[in-house]
Enzyme design. Structure first.
Site, PDB file in Angstrom:
ATOM      1  N   ASP A 120       0.790  -1.219   0.000  1.00 54.31           N
ATOM      2  CA  ASP A 120       0.000   0.000   0.000  1.00 54.31           C
ATOM      3  C   ASP A 120       0.828   1.278   0.000  1.00 54.31           C
ATOM      4  O   ASP A 120       1.420   1.623  -1.001  1.00 54.31           O
ATOM      5  CB  ASP A 120      -1.012  -0.045   1.148  1.00 54.31           C
ATOM      6  CG  ASP A 120      -2.011  -1.184   0.918  1.00 54.31           C
ATOM      7  OD1 ASP A 120      -2.188  -1.566  -0.238  1.00 54.31           O
ATOM      8  OD2 ASP A 120      -2.581  -1.690   1.875  1.00 54.31           O
ATOM      9  N   LYS A 121       0.972   1.993   1.118  1.00 57.61           N
ATOM     10  CA  LYS A 121       1.563   3.331   1.079  1.00 57.61           C
ATOM     11  C   LYS A 121       3.084   3.315   1.037  1.00 57.61           C
ATOM     12  O   LYS A 121       3.702   4.335   0.738  1.00 57.61           O
ATOM     13  CB  LYS A 121       1.104   4.155   2.284  1.00 57.61           C
ATOM     14  CG  LYS A 121      -0.396   4.120   2.508  1.00 57.61           C
ATOM     15  CD  LYS A 121      -1.188   4.428   1.241  1.00 57.61           C
ATOM     16  CE  LYS A 121      -2.646   4.079   1.390  1.00 57.61           C
ATOM     17  NZ  LYS A 121      -2.935   2.634   1.470  1.00 57.61           N
ATOM     18  N   CYS A 188      -1.320  -8.798  -0.649  1.00 59.53           N
ATOM     19  CA  CYS A 188      -2.556  -9.561  -0.885  1.00 59.53           C
ATOM     20  C   CYS A 188      -2.762  -9.817  -2.370  1.00 59.53           C
ATOM     21  O   CYS A 188      -2.519  -8.961  -3.214  1.00 59.53           O
ATOM     22  CB  CYS A 188      -3.740  -8.837  -0.285  1.00 59.53           C
ATOM     23  SG  CYS A 188      -3.672  -8.757   1.513  1.00 59.53           S
ATOM     24  N   GLU A 441     -10.118   3.940   4.070  1.00 63.68           N
ATOM     25  CA  GLU A 441     -10.668   3.024   3.077  1.00 63.68           C
ATOM     26  C   GLU A 441     -11.987   2.445   3.579  1.00 63.68           C
ATOM     27  O   GLU A 441     -12.145   2.193   4.766  1.00 63.68           O
ATOM     28  CB  GLU A 441      -9.689   1.890   2.783  1.00 63.68           C
ATOM     29  CG  GLU A 441      -8.488   2.330   1.993  1.00 63.68           C
ATOM     30  CD  GLU A 441      -7.595   1.169   1.592  1.00 63.68           C
ATOM     31  OE1 GLU A 441      -6.742   1.386   0.711  1.00 63.68           O
ATOM     32  OE2 GLU A 441      -7.740   0.066   2.153  1.00 63.68           O
ATOM     33  N   SER A 467     -10.415   0.371  -0.706  1.00 66.86           N
ATOM     34  CA  SER A 467      -9.366  -0.613  -0.933  1.00 66.86           C
ATOM     35  C   SER A 467      -9.403  -1.033  -2.393  1.00 66.86           C
ATOM     36  O   SER A 467     -10.455  -0.996  -3.037  1.00 66.86           O
ATOM     37  CB  SER A 467      -9.607  -1.827  -0.043  1.00 66.86           C
ATOM     38  OG  SER A 467      -8.912  -2.952  -0.517  1.00 66.86           O
TER      39      SER A 467
END
Length: 552
Positions: A120-121, A188, A441, A467
């Site tokens: 993610d970030k 994921c 999210e 998400s």
């Protein structure tokens, strides 16, 4: 070399003394010093195994004549932070990661960098730092998790919560699913935010071919990290820096691939923030213009049944890029971290589409337009985004009565209590960059809508974000946000909202005089946090339409 500011000449004897304390020899100090930014931790599944990649990257640097020096970086797992206070810190962490890499690489003037993120970030944060520093650098991510039993993934578990509440699944079945959907470490397994950004890092040219899709548990991923260590030394020798790679044509390539792959809507926040560091503008209009002209070639989870391991097996990012290049949609002359151009890389790899269901051709795409659409209207004057490739055909055009919630928790309670009826439009506001603060999210609400059997009957609109695992008529980033006085803050229960994704329209069907009256009565709200960091973030952050970047 940059590092001579720390190691060169008689005046730097104190500095060298400190480096000797690390066990470094004088000859190691005289070689190029390469910072290894490693986001490993024992909290995030995508980051637990990054240490082995850091060791491989350091071995590659040493083999090519450099001296690697490792330092840490933070990372938030959005799945673990979902649907509680922790999610407010996820998007702000992007800026903290970029700042911390800049601090470490400037306080200790490295000659080059290898950056090792995954989830993610951490990926956009490190890419932002690369462009801000503009020293030779290469990114190598941790790679995707394998899919779970029966092709399940994390989104399967989120949606199962609603199925249990609805009586469609037992608690015992849920317990089995939660143990098998995430079979091992990695980002994921669907085309969620982490994998979207890892694939686009490869597309942009700041990571090597294979970065987006090589599965996390494999030896191939370790070899990629070793190669990245070697390659960064070649970039240093040739004087190739990130801003030599990130050009307007590279920006166009990134957005084109974003649309073809069906990436997360979070890319609409991250790509503008990344390219801003190179002085390049990327507006919502550019996203929509390229989306209208780019066919959607992949339908990975949540839009379809495939996962990143399937994309890798089918030919990976090179196969998708080559298909688009042959059709004139990808610029081949862009420079990459290999030291060669996109065209030269593809010619050397000679990629092929090995599974036409995982990667469609331009002639037979999943859809004639790209994965993301940008909507506008009186409810979102500055724009909003939807992952149209994950929207059922029956929800592309809809109209319904608003059910308004001033926060995610209220909405989740109503959805799971069966209070949302078919045909309604769930509105979640005061969850934007300022109003959240932190722009949480909304995977839990969208997954619960699907789990309650309403995915083909209910739209969700928010000034928050989603998400990459969200599917359905989920429209986010509504701008201006409620906390900034945007029209989403004026909606009342029972108002009619009209959604038309093909025509890119989002309208609140309320008389203009009535809206003006509501606007006159509206009062600002204080940020819902006691955190000093989040208060600072709320004061400095821009609109989602500008990438939720911090003001200078």
């Amino acid at each position: 070399m940059r590092s001579k500011n720390m190691t060169g000449g008689p005046g730097r004897a104190p500095h060298r003394s400190l480096l000797h304390a690390l066990g470094l020899t004088r000859s190691e100090m005289e070689r190029p010093l390469v910072g290894i930014a490693n986001a490993a931790n024992e909290v995030v599944p995508g980051h637990r195994d990054l240490d082995r990649l850091a060791e491989a990257a350091k071995a590659g640097v040493r083999a090519a004549g450099g001296t690697p020096l490792e330092f840490p970086a933070i990372a938030v797992c959005d799945g673990l932070a979902m649907n509680h206070e922790g999610m407010r810190f996820s998007l702000p962490s992007r800026e903290n990661i970029a700042d911390s890499v800049e601090i470490m690489a400037t306080a200790h003037p490295f000659d080059a960098l290898v950056l090792i993120p995954n989830c993610d970030k951490s990926v956009p944060g490190m890419l932002m730092a690369m462009l801000r520093l503009n020293i030779p650098a290469i990114l190598v991510s941790g790679g995707p998790m394998l899919a779970g039993k029966g092709g399940t993934d994390l989104v399967s578990v989120f949606e199962a919560v609603g199925k249990v509440r609805r009586g469609e699944m037992s608690q015992e079945e849920l317990a089995e699913l939660e143990q098998t959907a995430c079979p091992g470490c990695g980002s994921c397994s669907g085309m969620f935010t982490a994998n979207s950004m890892n694939c686009l890092s490869e597309t942009i040219g700041l990571a090597l071919p294979g970065n987006g899709t090589i599965p996390a548990p494999t030896a191939e991923r370790v070899r990629l990290a070793h190669t990245a260590g070697e390659r960064v030394m070649d970039l240093l020798a040739k004087g190739i820096a990130p801003r030599d790679i990130v050009t307007p044509k590279a920006v166009a390539n990134a957005v084109t691939m974003d649309m073809a792959l069906g990436c997360s809507t979070n890319t609409v926040l991250h790509l503008p923030a990344i390219f801003r560091e190179a002085g390049l503008d990327l507006s919502l209009d550019i996203f929509d213009e390229i989306s209208r002209a780019t066919p959607n070639l992949c339908r990975l989870s949540p839009a379809g049944p495939h996962h990143l391991e399937d994309l890798h097996r089918a030919g990976g990012i090179p196969a998708v890029m080559d298909e688009l290049r042959r059709d004139g949609r990808i610029e081949g002359e862009c420079l990459t971290a290999t030291g060669r151009t996109v065209a030269e890389n593809l010619d050397a790899l000679q990629p092929a589409i090995l599974d036409p269901e995982v990667i469609r051709t331009v002639a037979e795409p999943y859809a004639p337009q790209g994965g993301i659409a940008v909507l506008r209207g009186n409810l979102a004057p500055d724009g909003c985004v939807v992952k149209q490739s994950a929207v059922g055909e029956e929800m592309l055009v809809s109209q319904g009565e608003a059910r308004v919630f001033d926060g995610e928790e209220e909405a989740n309670q109503a959805i799971l209590a069966g209070e949302i009826q078919p045909g309604q439009v769930v509105v979640i506001r005061y969850e934007g960059p300022k109003g959240g603060p932190g722009m949480r999210e909304m995977l839990s609400p969208t997954a619960n809508i699907a789990g309650m059997g309403l995915g083909s009957q209910v739209s969700l609109i928010t000034d928050g974000r989603f998400s990459g695992g969200t599917r359905g008529a989920a429209i986010g980033h509504v701008s201006p946000e409620a906390a900034a006085g945007g029209p989403i803050g004026l909606i009342k229960d029972g108002d009619t909202i009209q959604v038309n994704i093909p025509e890119r329209r989002l309208e609140l069907l309320v008389d203009e005089d009535e809206l003006a009256r509501r606007k006159a009565e509206w009062t600002p709200r204080e940020p819902k946090t006691g955190s000093r960091q989040l208060k600072r973030y709320a004061a400095q952050v821009s609109s989602a339409a500008q990438g939720a970047v911090l003001s200078d």
